[in-house]
Design a protein around this motif. Structure first.
Motif, PDB file in Angstrom:
ATOM      1  N   LEU A 300       3.779  29.623   2.478  1.00  0.00           N
ATOM      2  CA  LEU A 300       4.849  29.667   1.449  1.00  0.00           C
ATOM      3  C   LEU A 300       5.665  28.201   0.848  1.00  0.00           C
ATOM      4  CD1 LEU A 300       6.233  32.633   4.158  1.00  0.00           C
ATOM      5  CD2 LEU A 300       4.919  32.784   1.815  1.00  0.00           C
ATOM      6  N   ALA A 301       5.985  28.658  -0.324  1.00  0.00           N
ATOM      7  CA  ALA A 301       6.550  27.578  -0.553  1.00  0.00           C
ATOM      8  C   ALA A 301       7.283  26.695   0.426  1.00  0.00           C
ATOM      9  CB  ALA A 301       7.403  27.990  -2.400  1.00  0.00           C
ATOM     10  N   CYS A 302       8.294  27.214   1.023  1.00  0.00           N
ATOM     11  CA  CYS A 302       9.708  26.889   1.666  1.00  0.00           C
ATOM     12  C   CYS A 302       8.994  25.970   2.713  1.00  0.00           C
ATOM     13  CB  CYS A 302      10.030  28.335   2.549  1.00  0.00           C
ATOM     14  SG  CYS A 302       9.284  29.307   3.188  1.00  0.00           S
ATOM     15  N   ASP A 303       7.646  26.185   3.088  1.00  0.00           N
ATOM     16  CA  ASP A 303       7.210  25.448   4.697  1.00  0.00           C
ATOM     17  C   ASP A 303       6.740  23.686   4.080  1.00  0.00           C
ATOM     18  OD1 ASP A 303       5.290  25.382   6.836  1.00  0.00           O
ATOM     19  OD2 ASP A 303       4.612  24.134   5.911  1.00  0.00           O
ATOM     20  N   GLU A 304       7.513  23.307   5.210  1.00  0.00           N
ATOM     21  CA  GLU A 304       7.967  22.415   5.504  1.00  0.00           C
ATOM     22  C   GLU A 304       7.597  21.529   6.354  1.00  0.00           C
ATOM     23  OE1 GLU A 304      12.700  21.877   4.447  1.00  0.00           O
ATOM     24  OE2 GLU A 304      12.678  23.286   5.887  1.00  0.00           O
ATOM     25  N   SER A 305       6.260  21.668   6.891  1.00  0.00           N
ATOM     26  CA  SER A 305       5.700  21.057   7.434  1.00  0.00           C
ATOM     27  C   SER A 305       5.350  19.610   7.455  1.00  0.00           C
ATOM     28  CB  SER A 305       3.752  21.621   7.799  1.00  0.00           C
ATOM     29  OG  SER A 305       4.492  22.848   8.383  1.00  0.00           O
ATOM     30  N   GLY A 306       4.690  19.541   6.835  1.00  0.00           N
ATOM     31  CA  GLY A 306       4.621  17.905   6.397  1.00  0.00           C
ATOM     32  C   GLY A 306       5.862  17.240   6.134  1.00  0.00           C
ATOM     33  N   TYR A 307       7.169  17.246   5.975  1.00  0.00           N
ATOM     34  CA  TYR A 307       8.164  16.126   6.065  1.00  0.00           C
ATOM     35  C   TYR A 307       8.412  16.532   7.424  1.00  0.00           C
ATOM     36  CZ  TYR A 307       9.345  16.877   1.545  1.00  0.00           C
ATOM     37  OH  TYR A 307       9.197  16.373   0.085  1.00  0.00           O
ATOM     38  N   ILE A 308       8.206  17.363   8.510  1.00  0.00           N
ATOM     39  CA  ILE A 308       8.460  18.016  10.171  1.00  0.00           C
ATOM     40  C   ILE A 308       7.641  16.032   9.913  1.00  0.00           C
ATOM     41  CG2 ILE A 308       8.163  19.509  12.509  1.00  0.00           C
ATOM     42  CD1 ILE A 308       9.243  21.420   9.930  1.00  0.00           C
ATOM     43  N   GLU A 309       6.188  16.896   9.756  1.00  0.00           N
ATOM     44  CA  GLU A 309       5.153  15.749  10.650  1.00  0.00           C
ATOM     45  C   GLU A 309       5.658  14.243  10.538  1.00  0.00           C
ATOM     46  OE1 GLU A 309       1.726  17.042   9.161  1.00  0.00           O
ATOM     47  OE2 GLU A 309       1.586  19.353   9.841  1.00  0.00           O
ATOM     48  N   ASP A 310       6.192  13.603   8.777  1.00  0.00           N
ATOM     49  CA  ASP A 310       6.585  12.391   9.002  1.00  0.00           C
ATOM     50  C   ASP A 310       7.463  12.131  10.211  1.00  0.00           C
ATOM     51  OD1 ASP A 310       4.335  12.129   6.803  1.00  0.00           O
ATOM     52  OD2 ASP A 310       5.836  12.717   5.243  1.00  0.00           O
ATOM     53  N   VAL A 311       8.503  12.998  10.751  1.00  0.00           N
ATOM     54  CA  VAL A 311       9.585  12.344  11.782  1.00  0.00           C
ATOM     55  C   VAL A 311       9.215  12.177  12.855  1.00  0.00           C
ATOM     56  CG1 VAL A 311      11.605  13.406  12.492  1.00  0.00           C
ATOM     57  CG2 VAL A 311      11.424  13.831  10.080  1.00  0.00           C
ATOM     58  N   VAL A 312       7.681  13.230  12.602  1.00  0.00           N
ATOM     59  CA  VAL A 312       7.457  13.131  14.196  1.00  0.00           C
ATOM     60  C   VAL A 312       6.878  12.126  14.655  1.00  0.00           C
ATOM     61  CG1 VAL A 312       5.402  14.620  16.163  1.00  0.00           C
ATOM     62  CG2 VAL A 312       7.192  15.803  14.789  1.00  0.00           C
ATOM     63  N   ARG A 313       5.651  11.731  13.638  1.00  0.00           N
ATOM     64  CA  ARG A 313       5.173  10.217  13.521  1.00  0.00           C
ATOM     65  C   ARG A 313       6.512   8.588  14.416  1.00  0.00           C
ATOM     66  NH1 ARG A 313       1.438  13.110   9.779  1.00  0.00           N
ATOM     67  NH2 ARG A 313       2.207  12.561   8.270  1.00  0.00           N
ATOM     68  N   LYS A 314       7.381   9.324  12.700  1.00  0.00           N
ATOM     69  CA  LYS A 314       8.270   7.734  12.817  1.00  0.00           C
ATOM     70  C   LYS A 314       9.052   8.078  13.713  1.00  0.00           C
ATOM     71  CE  LYS A 314      10.691   4.514   9.842  1.00  0.00           C
ATOM     72  NZ  LYS A 314      10.093   3.622   9.387  1.00  0.00           N
ATOM     73  N   SER A 315       9.323   8.866  14.239  1.00  0.00           N
ATOM     74  CA  SER A 315      10.789   8.702  16.038  1.00  0.00           C
ATOM     75  C   SER A 315       9.901   8.954  17.179  1.00  0.00           C
ATOM     76  CB  SER A 315      11.447  10.151  15.531  1.00  0.00           C
ATOM     77  OG  SER A 315      10.613  11.531  15.606  1.00  0.00           O
ATOM     78  N   GLY A 316       8.199  10.056  17.538  1.00  0.00           N
ATOM     79  CA  GLY A 316       7.562  10.181  18.449  1.00  0.00           C
ATOM     80  C   GLY A 316       8.393  10.711  18.924  1.00  0.00           C
ATOM     81  N   VAL A 317       9.210  11.809  18.838  1.00  0.00           N
ATOM     82  CA  VAL A 317       9.818  13.216  19.627  1.00  0.00           C
ATOM     83  C   VAL A 317       8.575  14.210  19.207  1.00  0.00           C
ATOM     84  CG1 VAL A 317      10.474  14.259  17.088  1.00  0.00           C
ATOM     85  CG2 VAL A 317      11.569  14.962  19.319  1.00  0.00           C
ATOM     86  N   LYS A 318       8.477  15.237  20.646  1.00  0.00           N
ATOM     87  CA  LYS A 318       8.012  16.053  20.730  1.00  0.00           C
ATOM     88  C   LYS A 318       8.401  17.437  19.963  1.00  0.00           C
ATOM     89  CE  LYS A 318       6.654  18.820  24.805  1.00  0.00           C
ATOM     90  NZ  LYS A 318       6.210  18.870  26.510  1.00  0.00           N
ATOM     91  N   VAL A 319       7.294  17.378  19.001  1.00  0.00           N
ATOM     92  CA  VAL A 319       8.047  18.858  18.562  1.00  0.00           C
ATOM     93  C   VAL A 319       6.827  19.939  19.216  1.00  0.00           C
ATOM     94  CG1 VAL A 319       6.157  18.618  17.192  1.00  0.00           C
ATOM     95  CG2 VAL A 319       7.945  19.895  16.245  1.00  0.00           C
ATOM     96  N   ASN A 320       7.456  21.372  19.032  1.00  0.00           N
ATOM     97  CA  ASN A 320       7.201  22.427  19.028  1.00  0.00           C
ATOM     98  C   ASN A 320       6.753  23.389  18.199  1.00  0.00           C
ATOM     99  OD1 ASN A 320       7.348  23.445  22.179  1.00  0.00           O
ATOM    100  ND2 ASN A 320       9.830  22.030  21.981  1.00  0.00           N
ATOM    101  N   TYR A 321       6.502  23.679  17.644  1.00  0.00           N
ATOM    102  CA  TYR A 321       5.411  24.488  16.192  1.00  0.00           C
ATOM    103  C   TYR A 321       5.764  26.332  16.268  1.00  0.00           C
ATOM    104  CZ  TYR A 321       4.981  20.357  13.840  1.00  0.00           C
ATOM    105  OH  TYR A 321       5.028  18.871  13.829  1.00  0.00           O
TER     106      TYR A 321
END
Length: 634
Positions: A300-321
């Motif tokens: 879907l056009a509203c998918d923001e996975s790319g931005y989320i993954e960039d934040v995870v790589r930069k910050s090191g936060v553990k994320v639940n998708y």
């Protein structure tokens, strides 16, 4: 989230314990950690406890102190604990348990009815003062915590939820047509009224006194719209904002367990998560179990996975998708039946996947990015500047991007109406003609029966009240109006219910009073510069955020949730035969036409369908509520 209840019999009758218990039992789902009731003659307080902080594990509520004849029922959180504690000790007041509830009780003991303005945080509370024979109640400055009440000549009844009040007294069940009109017009302006006659909410930043059979409300806090903050350069603005933003985040990390944080991939939630992780890496906050929760929408056009993954790589936060939650057709009716109010909006159900997982993991605190759009986006004066240069396409790109909530049906008339008369001097003669045309068209929607609109004075209800303040600029004026809008109160109350159903407390750093006061004093160019909204936030967080998020100008749009909800409820025939058509509230043909236009555009894959989603949902929601209302009255 914790919740409160109470009865104060104005005629002196002793409180019926069974009634108070029913009111408290009605909010038991908000208080899995214990229910409590306290009665002193004609006054009774109830409380439902949710332990969210280490201090709250020591709380027992309602909290009474016989020595000073005070009793408190408090739902909320105190964010300036150190400041309050020091001020109280300077007055000779010692703390025993050092809980938030005790801080509030001692604050009332020390400063009386001036205490709310000294408390930073989200709260709703009631204090019974036995010596003054006074019930004193207050609500936080934004209304993050709800407070509803009903009063007649015999009793004053209050609680955290509408449905509680019906357990505490035989309240006349009559529809409030004025508020019904605001819902149907998709323009909620009242901060005090509800869908029921006589049942009111205490407005944000207000307190209430019940004494000698009389009720008195007053505003205890107001933003200073004339205040102006001016620094020499962008770096100084960013430094000051980072200091306040850090305080707003840190004070919301107090928890007796794990902490979750929403991470959508947008600028606001990404800033909250990135700041938390940075502070943790630097050792400035305790090392704790912090996880991010993210919704993904594959394909879907509203998918923001790319931005989320960039934040995870930069910050090191553990994320639940998680995938978005698709509710069944019965959920809306169940919501109305439980809360005796307008149903939740389709978009809110998407986040149930996050709520369910957080509850399963016993997360009691969830931070969000809510409020970033409200206080850091600036004023629509920028629209006027675009019109002045006659950049119409750019104007509409900005308007579509900035539309909140998504799919709110902005048309050229509605958009230009927002360019109020204060901006007309900025416009060229050609643009001025366009604005005047739009202003003539702005009024009662065509799906509302004109006779009904006249009877409830709907046009007058929808018009903004004149501003009596002097503002330092147009930005301050618009933000102040939003601060005092009915829609903001309405949306925060729905957020509160959603969190309560999952047994966690939603905390919103951008809704911190210190951030609001700071942002209202900023010049426009710190909020909107060239094509960048939230300029100050981008500059402040540039070192902590991935560049993709810093430069991001788009916002995800979730109107598909509304269209799917309509299809799940009955599709094209859903609004053909509604019970409320028997009332004189609507023009059924116009309702059906709007609804079918939305479904046609959605089927065609035309994104303009999002402009037609809110109005049909308002009609459908009022119909659901009215069916429940008739059953209650029968």
């Amino acid at each position: 989230m914790s919740a409160i209840a109470g009865i104060c019999n104005l005629d002196g009758r002793p409180v019926d314990r069974a009634r108070l218990q029913r009111m408290t039992d009605a909010i038991a789902y908000r208080g899995p950690d214990g229910l409590g009731c306290w009665i002193d003659g004609a006054t009774g307080l109830g409380h439902a406890m949710l332990h969210t902080t280490a201090e709250s594990l020591r709380e027992v509520q309602p909290l009474s102190d016989v020595s000073c004849a005070l009793c408190l029922s408090f739902a909320g959180r105190v964010d300036n604990r150190d400041e309050l504690r020091a001020a109280l000790r300077s007055k000779g007041l010692a703390l025993i348990a050092d809980t938030d509830a005790e801080l509030v009780l001692r604050a009332y003991q020390c400063w009386g009815e001036d205490c709310p303005q000294r408390i930073l945080g989200d709260f709703a509370f009631a204090v019974w003062d036995g010596r003054k024979r006074t019930l004193f109640c207050a609500r936080d400055v934004l209304g993050v915590r709800p407070f509803y009440y009903y009063a007649d000549q015999r009793s004053f009844i209050f609680g955290s939820e509408l449905q509680q009040l019906f357990k505490g007294a035989d309240i006349p069940c009559e529809p409030n047509e004025g508020m019904i009109g605001e819902y149907l017009a998709d323009s909620i302006t009242s901060r005090e009224e509800t869908l029921y006659q006589g049942i009111l909410r205490l407005p944000p930043a207000h307190c209430l006194r019940v004494q000698d059979g009389k009720l008195q409300t007053r505003r205890y806090w107001d933003a200073d719209p004339a205040r102006a903050i001016r620094y020499r350069n962008d770096a100084e603005y960013a430094e000051h904002f980072l200091e306040i933003f850090t305080e707003a985040v840190c004070c919301r990390l107090r928890s007796q367990g794990g902490v979750g944080s929403d991470l959508s991939g947008g600028l606001d939630s990404s800033s909250v998560v990135s700041l938390i992780m940075s502070l943790q890496h630097e050792g400035k906050i305790a090392n704790r179990d912090i996880e991010a929760y993210s919704l993904v929408f594959p394909g879907l056009a509203c998918d923001e996975s790319g931005y989320i993954e960039d934040v995870v790589r930069k910050s090191g936060v553990k994320v639940n998708y998680l995938r978005s939650y698709e509710p069944d057709a019965s959920c809306h009716e169940a919501y109305v039946r439980q809360h005796r109010d307008f149903p939740a909006y389709p978009g809110s159900y998407m986040w149930n996947a996050i709520r369910y997982l957080a509850r399963e993991r016993n997360i009691r605190v969830m931070l969000t990015g809510a409020g970033g759009d409200d206080w850091l986006s600036g004023s629509d004066i920028g629209y006027a500047e675009l019109l002045h240069r006659f950049k119409i396409l750019q104007l509409f790109r900005h308007a579509r991007r900035d539309a909140q909530p998504p799919g709110n049906g902005d048309t050229i008339a509605t958009l230009l109406f927002e360019l109020r008369s204060d901006y007309l001097h900025l416009l060229s003669p050609k643009a001025l003609l366009l604005v005047r045309w739009a202003l003539r068209r702005k009024g009662v929607p065509n799906w509302i029966n004109p006779q009904f609109a006249r009877r409830i004075h709907l046009r007058e209800r929808l018009q903004r009240k004149p501003d009596l303040h002097q503002f330092s600029g147009n930005t301050q004026r618009d933000q102040y109006r939003w601060l005092n809008s009915g829609y903001l109160v309405h949306s925060l109350e729905y957020d509160d219910r959603s969190a309560a159903e999952s047994n966690f407390e939603a905390r919103h750093p951008f809704h911190d009073r210190r951030i609001i006061e700071f942002c209202l004093a900023l010049p426009q160019e710190q909020l909107w510069r060239k094509d960048q909204l939230k300029y100050l936030l981008r500059q402040t967080m540039r070192a902590l955020l991935p560049e993709s998020v810093v430069q991001r100008l788009s916002k995800a749009e979730f109107s598909h949730a509304w269209a799917r909800a309509f299809l799940a409820q009955g599709g094209v025939s859903l609004l053909d035969s509604l019970g409320i058509y028997s009332k004189d509230w609507l023009v059924p043909g116009q309702v059906r036409a709007t609804y079918r236009r939305m479904l046609e555009l959605y089927a065609q894959g035309n994104e303009e369908y999002s402009d037609y989603t809110h109005q049909p949902w308002r009609v459908y929601g009022i119909d659901l509520w009215y069916k429940m209302f008739l059953l209650d009255r029968a």
